[in-house]
Write a protein that holds these residues in place. Structure first.
Motif, mmCIF file in Angstrom:
data_model
loop_
_atom_site.group_PDB
_atom_site.id
_atom_site.type_symbol
_atom_site.label_atom_id
_atom_site.label_comp_id
_atom_site.label_asym_id
_atom_site.label_seq_id
_atom_site.Cartn_x
_atom_site.Cartn_y
_atom_site.Cartn_z
ATOM 1 N N GLY A 107 11.699 53.363 -99.415
ATOM 2 C CA GLY A 107 10.762 52.272 -99.196
ATOM 3 C C GLY A 107 11.104 51.055 -100.037
ATOM 4 N N MET A 108 10.099 50.205 -100.286
ATOM 5 C CA MET A 108 10.233 48.955 -101.039
ATOM 6 C C MET A 108 11.330 48.082 -100.421
ATOM 7 N N LEU A 109 12.170 47.465 -101.226
ATOM 8 C CA LEU A 109 13.171 46.545 -100.698
ATOM 9 C C LEU A 109 14.290 47.311 -99.995
ATOM 10 N N PRO A 110 14.862 46.752 -98.907
ATOM 11 C CA PRO A 110 15.955 47.445 -98.210
ATOM 12 C C PRO A 110 17.213 47.510 -99.058
ATOM 13 N N PHE A 111 18.086 48.456 -98.711
ATOM 14 C CA PHE A 111 19.341 48.621 -99.434
ATOM 15 C C PHE A 111 20.239 47.412 -99.199
ATOM 16 N N VAL A 112 21.021 47.064 -100.214
ATOM 17 C CA VAL A 112 22.028 46.019 -100.043
ATOM 18 C C VAL A 112 23.153 46.529 -99.152
ATOM 19 N N ARG A 113 23.563 47.774 -99.389
ATOM 20 C CA ARG A 113 24.564 48.435 -98.540
ATOM 21 C C ARG A 113 23.884 49.569 -97.788
ATOM 22 N N LYS A 114 23.985 49.552 -96.497
ATOM 23 C CA LYS A 114 23.301 50.530 -95.669
ATOM 24 C C LYS A 114 23.765 51.953 -96.010
ATOM 25 N N HIS A 115 22.828 52.877 -96.061
ATOM 26 C CA HIS A 115 23.068 54.298 -96.356
ATOM 27 C C HIS A 115 23.439 54.553 -97.821
ATOM 28 N N VAL A 116 23.432 53.519 -98.659
ATOM 29 C CA VAL A 116 23.768 53.694 -100.076
ATOM 30 C C VAL A 116 22.547 53.306 -100.908
ATOM 31 N N PRO A 117 21.835 54.274 -101.497
ATOM 32 C CA PRO A 117 20.654 53.940 -102.314
ATOM 33 C C PRO A 117 21.059 53.109 -103.531
ATOM 34 N N ASP A 118 20.690 51.841 -103.544
ATOM 35 C CA ASP A 118 21.076 50.958 -104.641
ATOM 36 C C ASP A 118 19.860 50.214 -105.202
ATOM 37 N N GLN A 119 18.735 50.877 -105.221
ATOM 38 C CA GLN A 119 17.505 50.263 -105.737
ATOM 39 C C GLN A 119 17.395 50.506 -107.240
ATOM 40 N N PHE A 120 18.317 49.929 -107.983
ATOM 41 C CA PHE A 120 18.373 50.157 -109.422
ATOM 42 C C PHE A 120 17.136 49.614 -110.126
ATOM 43 N N HIS A 129 9.502 60.002 -90.071
ATOM 44 C CA HIS A 129 9.495 58.566 -89.734
ATOM 45 C C HIS A 129 10.277 58.395 -88.431
ATOM 46 N N PHE A 130 9.576 58.004 -87.383
ATOM 47 C CA PHE A 130 10.150 57.904 -86.042
ATOM 48 C C PHE A 130 10.757 56.520 -85.840
ATOM 49 N N HIS A 131 11.948 56.489 -85.204
ATOM 50 C CA HIS A 131 12.663 55.238 -84.953
ATOM 51 C C HIS A 131 12.814 55.038 -83.447
ATOM 52 N N PRO A 132 11.847 54.395 -82.808
ATOM 53 C CA PRO A 132 11.949 54.193 -81.361
ATOM 54 C C PRO A 132 13.005 53.178 -80.962
ATOM 55 N N GLU A 133 13.454 52.339 -81.909
ATOM 56 C CA GLU A 133 14.417 51.293 -81.583
ATOM 57 C C GLU A 133 15.855 51.794 -81.528
ATOM 58 N N ALA A 134 16.102 53.037 -81.980
ATOM 59 C CA ALA A 134 17.460 53.574 -82.032
ATOM 60 C C ALA A 134 17.574 54.808 -81.155
ATOM 61 N N THR A 135 18.799 55.162 -80.822
ATOM 62 C CA THR A 135 19.065 56.361 -80.020
ATOM 63 C C THR A 135 19.891 57.391 -80.763
ATOM 64 N N LEU A 136 20.627 56.966 -81.794
ATOM 65 C CA LEU A 136 21.476 57.867 -82.556
ATOM 66 C C LEU A 136 21.105 57.814 -84.039
ATOM 67 N N CYS A 137 21.346 58.922 -84.727
ATOM 68 C CA CYS A 137 21.054 58.960 -86.162
ATOM 69 C C CYS A 137 21.946 58.006 -86.948
ATOM 70 N N SER A 138 23.130 57.717 -86.445
ATOM 71 C CA SER A 138 24.034 56.805 -87.135
ATOM 72 C C SER A 138 23.521 55.369 -87.127
ATOM 73 N N GLN A 139 22.502 55.103 -86.305
ATOM 74 C CA GLN A 139 21.958 53.749 -86.204
ATOM 75 C C GLN A 139 20.791 53.496 -87.162
#
Length: 272
Positions: free
Chosen positions: A48-61, A29-39
């Motif tokens: 997929g599906m709904l975005p995480f509530v907290r970034k980088h923390v899978p919380d799709q219970f 999955h390519f991210h043209p809008e970012a320059t660093l992996c931390s972004q």
């Protein structure tokens, strides 16, 4: 001009700086809008599906419940419809839609949690745990009306034979025995607590014993769900060498190989 951007690779959510052509070649999955992996959040791309509530923390219970209504093709969906039509429909008439819904969803969620713990990197879909919960409900119903059945032992033996056959089928590839086992025991406990029953002894001692049994069953279900949630979130199991044998026995060398159960993160595709 060659431009490299973050590329999310594989099911582990690994991020590498790659060109768009290379990322498309490896199905990343390519991210043209970012320059660093931390972004970027590669796990969001994987889930997929709904975005995480907290970034980088899978919380799709919610996936523990939503996956019960997803199926891996028309044959899978047909099997679910047949089971619900010939087994679950009659039980719903006996205990009502709300009790049946609690048993069905509770068994399915507990089974999905067990699958996520013991086989974390395999995609799962379908209500396998919920269906075994329905089978457990039938067994509880036979036990509740045991004195008025003509041949209760035969009825119980038939149900146990069906459970055993399905358990053996769970040893084949892509059939999840963890959902079967945990869903069955959870459904059994919930059924004993929620199913209506015929009282053959209406003494105070009998009613007290029934109340204690209901409390014990519901408490056990609550503890099972709590333990599964704690293990899933805080002490995940990644290096269990024997866990895969309960859900697929390698009768031949390549019998279970196509399941692609991978508990280790992949090495970088190209090292510079």
């Amino acid at each position: 001009e060659t431009i490299a951007r973050p590329c999310c690779i594989g099911i582990h959510g690994k991020c590498e700086i790659r060109t768009k052509e290379f990322c498309d070649f490896i199905n990343g999955h390519f991210h043209p809008e970012a320059t660093l992996c931390s972004q970027v959040s590669c796990m969001e791309d994987v889930c997929g599906m709904l975005p995480f509530v907290r970034k980088h923390v899978p919380d799709q219970f919610y996936r523990l419940g939503s996956s019960l209504f997803l199926h891996a093709g028309l044959l899978h969906l047909l099997m679910t419809v047949v089971i619900q039509l010939y087994l679950m429909r009659d039980m719903e008439k006996v205990c009502g839609p709300f009790r049946m819904a609690f048993i069905y969803l509770g068994s399915g969620i507990a089974g999905n949690l067990a699958s996520a713990i013991f086989i974390p990197y395999r995609a799962e879909s379908g209500p396998a745990g919920a269906q075994f919960g329905v089978l457990a409900t039938l067994i509880v119903e036979v036990l509740n009306v045991w004195p008025i059945l003509i041949s209760p032992s035969i009825a119980l033996g038939k149900l146990l034979a069906i459970v055993f056959i399905f358990f053996m089928l769970g040893l084949l590839p892509w059939v999840d025995n963890y959902a079967h086992i945990v869903g069955f025991f959870t459904g059994f406990l919930m059924s004993y607590a929620l199913m209506p029953y015929i009282a053959f002894d209406r003494t105070i001692h009998s009613r007290t014993r029934r109340a204690i049994l209901i409390i014990l069953c519901l408490t056990s279900v609550f503890l099972i769900l709590c333990v599964l949630v704690v293990v899933f979130y805080y002490t995940p199991i990644y290096n269990c060498s024997w866990c895969k044998y309960l859900t697929c026995i390698p009768f031949t060398k390549d019998f279970c190989a196509d399941q692609n159960i991978n508990f280790k993160k992949d090495e970088p595709i190209i090292n510079f």
